[in-house]
Design a protein around this motif. Structure first.
Motif, PDB file in Angstrom:
ATOM      1  N   LEU A  34      92.512 -43.963  69.011  1.00  0.00           N
ATOM      2  CA  LEU A  34      93.438 -44.610  68.089  1.00  0.00           C
ATOM      3  C   LEU A  34      92.653 -45.338  66.996  1.00  0.00           C
ATOM      4  O   LEU A  34      91.426 -45.456  67.085  1.00  0.00           O
ATOM      5  N   GLN A  35      93.325 -45.826  65.984  1.00  0.00           N
ATOM      6  CA  GLN A  35      92.683 -46.549  64.895  1.00  0.00           C
ATOM      7  C   GLN A  35      93.632 -47.637  64.400  1.00  0.00           C
ATOM      8  O   GLN A  35      94.834 -47.598  64.663  1.00  0.00           O
TER       9      GLN A  35
ATOM     10  N   ILE B 174      97.345 -48.698  65.390  1.00  0.00           N
ATOM     11  CA  ILE B 174      98.513 -47.974  64.885  1.00  0.00           C
ATOM     12  C   ILE B 174      98.827 -46.809  65.819  1.00  0.00           C
ATOM     13  O   ILE B 174      97.940 -46.043  66.204  1.00  0.00           O
ATOM     14  N   PHE B 175     100.116 -46.678  66.156  1.00  0.00           N
ATOM     15  CA  PHE B 175     100.572 -45.694  67.138  1.00  0.00           C
ATOM     16  C   PHE B 175     101.494 -44.661  66.486  1.00  0.00           C
ATOM     17  O   PHE B 175     102.128 -44.942  65.466  1.00  0.00           O
TER      18      PHE B 175
ATOM     19  N   GLN C  54      86.118 -52.832  57.824  1.00  0.00           N
ATOM     20  CA  GLN C  54      85.997 -51.457  57.351  1.00  0.00           C
ATOM     21  C   GLN C  54      87.396 -50.894  57.123  1.00  0.00           C
ATOM     22  O   GLN C  54      88.231 -50.926  58.029  1.00  0.00           O
ATOM     23  N   PRO C  55      87.692 -50.375  55.924  1.00  0.00           N
ATOM     24  CA  PRO C  55      88.978 -49.702  55.742  1.00  0.00           C
ATOM     25  C   PRO C  55      89.074 -48.505  56.678  1.00  0.00           C
ATOM     26  O   PRO C  55      88.171 -47.665  56.726  1.00  0.00           O
ATOM     27  N   MET C  56      90.161 -48.417  57.417  1.00  0.00           N
ATOM     28  CA  MET C  56      90.350 -47.294  58.330  1.00  0.00           C
ATOM     29  C   MET C  56      91.575 -46.502  57.867  1.00  0.00           C
ATOM     30  O   MET C  56      91.508 -45.776  56.900  1.00  0.00           O
TER      31      MET C  56
ATOM     32  N   ARG D 195      96.671 -39.954  75.224  1.00  0.00           N
ATOM     33  CA  ARG D 195      96.880 -40.594  73.927  1.00  0.00           C
ATOM     34  C   ARG D 195      96.730 -39.605  72.770  1.00  0.00           C
ATOM     35  O   ARG D 195      95.855 -38.737  72.792  1.00  0.00           O
ATOM     36  N   VAL D 196      97.562 -39.805  71.787  1.00  0.00           N
ATOM     37  CA  VAL D 196      97.482 -39.054  70.540  1.00  0.00           C
ATOM     38  C   VAL D 196      97.150 -40.053  69.442  1.00  0.00           C
ATOM     39  O   VAL D 196      97.909 -40.991  69.195  1.00  0.00           O
ATOM     40  N   GLY D 197      96.001 -39.866  68.806  1.00  0.00           N
ATOM     41  CA  GLY D 197      95.563 -40.814  67.802  1.00  0.00           C
ATOM     42  C   GLY D 197      95.190 -40.150  66.497  1.00  0.00           C
ATOM     43  O   GLY D 197      95.574 -39.003  66.218  1.00  0.00           O
ATOM     44  N   THR D 198      94.416 -40.880  65.699  1.00  0.00           N
ATOM     45  CA  THR D 198      93.925 -40.375  64.409  1.00  0.00           C
ATOM     46  C   THR D 198      92.412 -40.503  64.319  1.00  0.00           C
ATOM     47  O   THR D 198      91.834 -40.265  63.260  1.00  0.00           O
ATOM     48  N   GLY D 199      91.765 -40.907  65.417  1.00  0.00           N
ATOM     49  CA  GLY D 199      90.365 -41.284  65.384  1.00  0.00           C
ATOM     50  C   GLY D 199      89.384 -40.128  65.457  1.00  0.00           C
ATOM     51  O   GLY D 199      89.766 -38.952  65.460  1.00  0.00           O
ATOM     52  N   PRO D 200      88.084 -40.447  65.554  1.00  0.00           N
ATOM     53  CA  PRO D 200      87.031 -39.436  65.524  1.00  0.00           C
ATOM     54  C   PRO D 200      86.958 -38.570  66.772  1.00  0.00           C
ATOM     55  O   PRO D 200      86.293 -37.528  66.756  1.00  0.00           O
TER      56      PRO D 200
END
Length: 533
Positions: free
Chosen positions: A56-57, A176-177, A70-72, A199-204
């Motif tokens: 997640l991010q 953020i989810f 850091q802008p994510m 989990r479903v995220g946006t991360g690396p």
């Protein structure tokens, strides 16, 4: 646990071999994690936040250097009125790991999820400055009035007053989810939902597999918005307590230890420092006030004289010098930051006679035992709890220590059976991060404590970015917390850590980090880490 590690090693060896065969980096990073950090989810745990660095991010993350954000998922932001209103421009083209687009709807949903009283997240206090938070909490509103989507790529957040440090000190705790998944879940069912183990995220890194209380595997996200990671995967190997983590570091079964629940025991440092494949940071600052925690809704602990007695009963200086081998700094209030503490605090020097008198005056019933919970399982902390038990027994307080993992602790918080325990709170970045422990209505960690003046001072401390102005507010709060003793403040911790040099970027980033950053996802450039050639 050892049987599990033996069964896991062949699979890890195959993964490592597959990664080593690639010419463009690859390989596996293995990180230890304590049990109880996964299944309840981000909204109800602390140690689980490390998965918010990789899967997640947030809109922003604190940098590993501790000196900015850091802008994510937010690419940029502006405030037209000195920090009362923030307008965030979101990154374009970001997708959730299941392919759905990331939009402002996800941000609005997530902030409302944290603040929703039916969710009961201890991190909701991070949004207490948002317009409409109090109305949401008392049931007169069904959402945060100050949060709105301007369009699919823009979110506006309005605060109750100007707070120029709000992003750097409060928003950094918020992940953020995916609204398209968790929006279908009733708020009361968020805690422990199946999403947290898939989990479903946006991360690396993309969630691949979870074996309950054994490991989590997350794999490289080739479409990550800051660049595809060099590593193929991360394995979070789960351990019940600290000793097997230290053993795994020594045998190179893991590359990084968990910093939640205890670092390298002082007694183990000389041996680990001799291992040339490890980087050991022996005096890593934890920014970690450690305290006795009381359920103030339990009438046995509601009288401040009882709490004062327990602090007078414990020779904290002797414990620091002997059991802790000088690894700690005496503390008489919440804040580990020297600039936030008043100089005229009651020192609560060791005085068992005064402790006995206070207990007598308060009508303490010495025949009734006290259920005493602790989480830190390394030998130094076990010995510390034993010493506390002995000191309290000498004045007529019979604590019965029990070691529990985070999931079990959260359960007794939820059912109201918690009585007393030995805990700590990571807040070294700034005194404002201690608010979940002491502000009114902060569940579960405030434990029934409420002093509106403390709330007012915490709020005032965020209204300026001038340290001298902020110091006046926190120093006044420090005096109140020194007298009220919602917790019996013990000491500020150090937390020695160790890392395998096999992972390039791991130890290097921690050496640049000023202290352990607890309870927040940290931007540490993990997408650039790689296995040493």
């Amino acid at each position: 646990m050892r049987r599990f590690l033996i069964s896991l090693l062949p699979a890890l060896a195959l993964m490592l071999a597959a990664g080593a065969a690639k010419a463009d980096g690859g390989g596996t990073f293995r990180s230890a994690m304590r049990t109880g950090c996964i299944e309840m989810g981000t909204l109800h745990t602390t140690c689980g936040h490390r998965l918010d660095e990789t899967v997640l991010q947030g809109l922003v993350h604190i940098k590993w250097t501790g000196d900015g954000v850091q802008p994510m998922l937010a690419e940029s932001w502006k405030t037209p009125d000195g920090g009362k209103t923030y307008v965030f421009s979101l990154r374009h083209g970001v997708k959730w790991h299941d392919g759905a687009p990331f939009t402002a709807k996800d941000v609005v949903f997530s902030l409302n999820l944290y603040a929703n009283p039916k969710v009961g997240s201890p991190w909701s206090q991070k949004l207490s400055a948002v317009t409409g938070y109090k109305a949401f909490q008392d049931g007169s509103a069904t959402s945060l009035a100050g949060v709105k989507a301007v369009d699919d790529a823009t979110v506006q957040i309005e605060l109750d007053s100007a707070k120029p440090l709000w992003i750097e000190l409060q928003l950094i705790a918020i992940s953020i989810f995916p609204e398209h998944i968790l929006g279908k879940v009733a708020p009361a069912d968020i805690k422990g939902n199946a999403f947290w183990v898939n989990r479903v995220g946006t991360g690396p890194f993309i969630w691949k597999k979870y074996e309950s209380d054994q490991y989590v595997e997350v794999d490289r996200n080739p479409d990550y918005f800051l660049g595809a990671p060099k590593l193929d995967r991360i394995i979070y190997q789960i351990y019940k307590d600290v000793p097997p983590i230290i053993a795994a570091l020594e045998t190179q079964e893991v590359d990084a230890m968990s910093y939640e629940g205890g670092g390298v025991p002082i007694s183990e440092l000389p041996r680990l420092q001799k291992l040339d494949y490890l980087t050991v940071l022996p005096k890593f600052s934890a920014g970690l006030p450690t305290y006795l925690q009381f359920n103030l809704e339990n009438k046995r602990f509601a009288d401040v004289r009882v709490r004062q007695a327990m602090l007078y009963a414990i020779d904290r200086k002797a414990i620091i010098e002997t059991v802790k081998q000088s690894a700690g700094e005496l503390l008489n209030t919440l804040f580990p930051q020297d600039w936030a503490r008043a100089k005229d605090l009651e020192p609560y020097d060791y005085n068992p006679d005064k402790a006995k008198q206070l207990l007598t005056d308060a009508g303490w019933d010495a025949s009734q035992p006290v259920d005493f919970i602790y989480y830190y399982s390394d030998q130094m902390n076990v010995d510390t709890v034993t010493a506390i038990q002995s000191y309290l027994a000498a004045v007529g307080v019979n604590i019965q220590p029990r070691l529990l993992d985070p999931a079990a602790i959260n359960q007794i918080y939820a059912d109201g059976s918690f009585q007393m325990g030995f805990f700590a709170q990571g807040m070294g970045l700034d005194p404002s991060l201690g608010s979940p422990l002491v502000v009114c209505g902060a569940k579960p960690l405030a434990m029934g404590y409420c002093n509106p003046k403390v709330d007012e001072l915490f709020n005032k401390g965020l209204e300026s970015n001038d340290r001298a102005a902020r110091a006046a507010s926190y120093q006044e709060a420090s005096r109140i917390l020194n007298q009220d003793l919602p917790k019996a403040w013990l000491w500020n911790e150090v937390r020695p850590l160790a890392f395998n040099n096999r992972i390039v970027g791991l130890a290097q980033h921690f050496k640049e980090q000023p202290l352990v950053i607890f309870n927040h996802p940290v931007y540490n450039e993990v997408e650039k880490w790689e296995v040493a050639k």
